[in-house]
Motif scaffolding. Sequence first.
Motif, PDB file in Angstrom:
ATOM      1  N   SER A  30       0.825  -1.213   0.000  1.00 36.14           N
ATOM      2  CA  SER A  30       0.000   0.000   0.000  1.00 36.14           C
ATOM      3  C   SER A  30       0.856   1.258   0.000  1.00 36.14           C
ATOM      4  O   SER A  30       0.485   2.279  -0.610  1.00 36.14           O
ATOM      5  N   GLU A  31       2.026   1.218   0.650  1.00 40.05           N
ATOM      6  CA  GLU A  31       2.925   2.371   0.668  1.00 40.05           C
ATOM      7  C   GLU A  31       3.535   2.599  -0.716  1.00 40.05           C
ATOM      8  O   GLU A  31       3.734   3.748  -1.135  1.00 40.05           O
ATOM      9  N   VAL A  32       3.859   1.500  -1.409  1.00 36.37           N
ATOM     10  CA  VAL A  32       4.429   1.620  -2.754  1.00 36.37           C
ATOM     11  C   VAL A  32       3.383   2.197  -3.707  1.00 36.37           C
ATOM     12  O   VAL A  32       3.683   3.057  -4.542  1.00 36.37           O
ATOM     13  N   ILE A  33       2.148   1.739  -3.571  1.00 31.26           N
ATOM     14  CA  ILE A  33       1.059   2.262  -4.417  1.00 31.26           C
ATOM     15  C   ILE A  33       0.889   3.756  -4.182  1.00 31.26           C
ATOM     16  O   ILE A  33       0.753   4.545  -5.130  1.00 31.26           O
ATOM     17  N   ALA A  34       0.913   4.179  -2.906  1.00 31.39           N
ATOM     18  CA  ALA A  34       0.761   5.599  -2.585  1.00 31.39           C
ATOM     19  C   ALA A  34       1.905   6.425  -3.154  1.00 31.39           C
ATOM     20  O   ALA A  34       1.704   7.540  -3.642  1.00 31.39           O
ATOM     21  N   LEU A  35       3.113   5.868  -3.124  1.00 37.53           N
ATOM     22  CA  LEU A  35       4.274   6.593  -3.617  1.00 37.53           C
ATOM     23  C   LEU A  35       4.256   6.743  -5.136  1.00 37.53           C
ATOM     24  O   LEU A  35       4.553   7.817  -5.675  1.00 37.53           O
ATOM     25  N   LEU A  36       3.867   5.670  -5.835  1.00 43.22           N
ATOM     26  CA  LEU A  36       3.930   5.671  -7.299  1.00 43.22           C
ATOM     27  C   LEU A  36       2.612   6.074  -7.954  1.00 43.22           C
ATOM     28  O   LEU A  36       2.572   6.286  -9.167  1.00 43.22           O
ATOM     29  N   GLY A  37       1.556   6.146  -7.165  1.00 41.17           N
ATOM     30  CA  GLY A  37       0.295   6.670  -7.678  1.00 41.17           C
ATOM     31  C   GLY A  37      -0.513   5.726  -8.543  1.00 41.17           C
ATOM     32  O   GLY A  37      -1.509   6.151  -9.154  1.00 41.17           O
TER      33      GLY A  37
END
Length: 282
Positions: A30-37
């Motif tokens: 979920s953090e990677v998704i938030a970072l990369l959009g």
Amino acid sequence: MQTNLRTLGPNETKLVLSLTEQGQEIVQASEVIALLGSESRARKVIQNLIRKGWLTRLVGGRYMLLPPSHGPENLGENNLLALASAAVNPSYVGWWSAASFHGFTTQRPHRVTIAVLKQRAPVTIEGHSVRFIQMAERKFFGFEQVEIYGRQATISTPIKTVIDCLDRPALAGGPGEVARIVFGASRSLEFNDVVDDAIRMESQSLLQRLGFLSDLVGWPIPGPIREQLRAAIAPSTRSKFGRKARREGDIGYVNDWGLLVHASKEDLLADVPRITREPGKC
């Protein structure tokens, strides 16, 4: 010419640099998704970084970063204890795995055992089996951060390791191996330091095993400490140690500790070669 497996694309670089700058070893999907959009972009980056050796999958949606200090090539094998202890938070490497790490036994268990507060299904991390054992909150103490080949792992302290193994012998290789672990602990620990944590576990059978095995392997119990240990065991308490059924040659009932031992002295001391065995004595 062979392509460098750790070469990064723009989105992969963005994630690795972000985690490195923040000093963050563990990352959630979920953090990677938030970072990369973008979820699809994030999933692709995660897959690429796993393939290139920058990330290791721990459990579902949770990954560990293998930082630039690991060098330009995919290292393949990483430290299993660090990976396993990072899979769930809070948790710690315990029982047989910790006993092997602390040098209380020469045996190396085939899988890593992790103490957790909430049960989880076993997982495979980099080809190795990792199982999670739910522990009562009152027993969930006595662990520390240690550095292993540059990575941090959470492992039970030497004192707590021997106590956990006495508490659940099946997770430490069985009765004979627990005897070996107690002997190994006796080479580096003071018995006085073990008693308080053992009593804190609130397990009568643990205290009985501690007293019995300490006598068996020749770990001296100072007089006042022996009385403290015996006083913590209710006079009516009876428990078993060893097999379910008794066999000929087993030690039998040990009055000093109220313990029925379904194992022979020879079997329990089989992996403790430095002890002088005197017939008829335990």
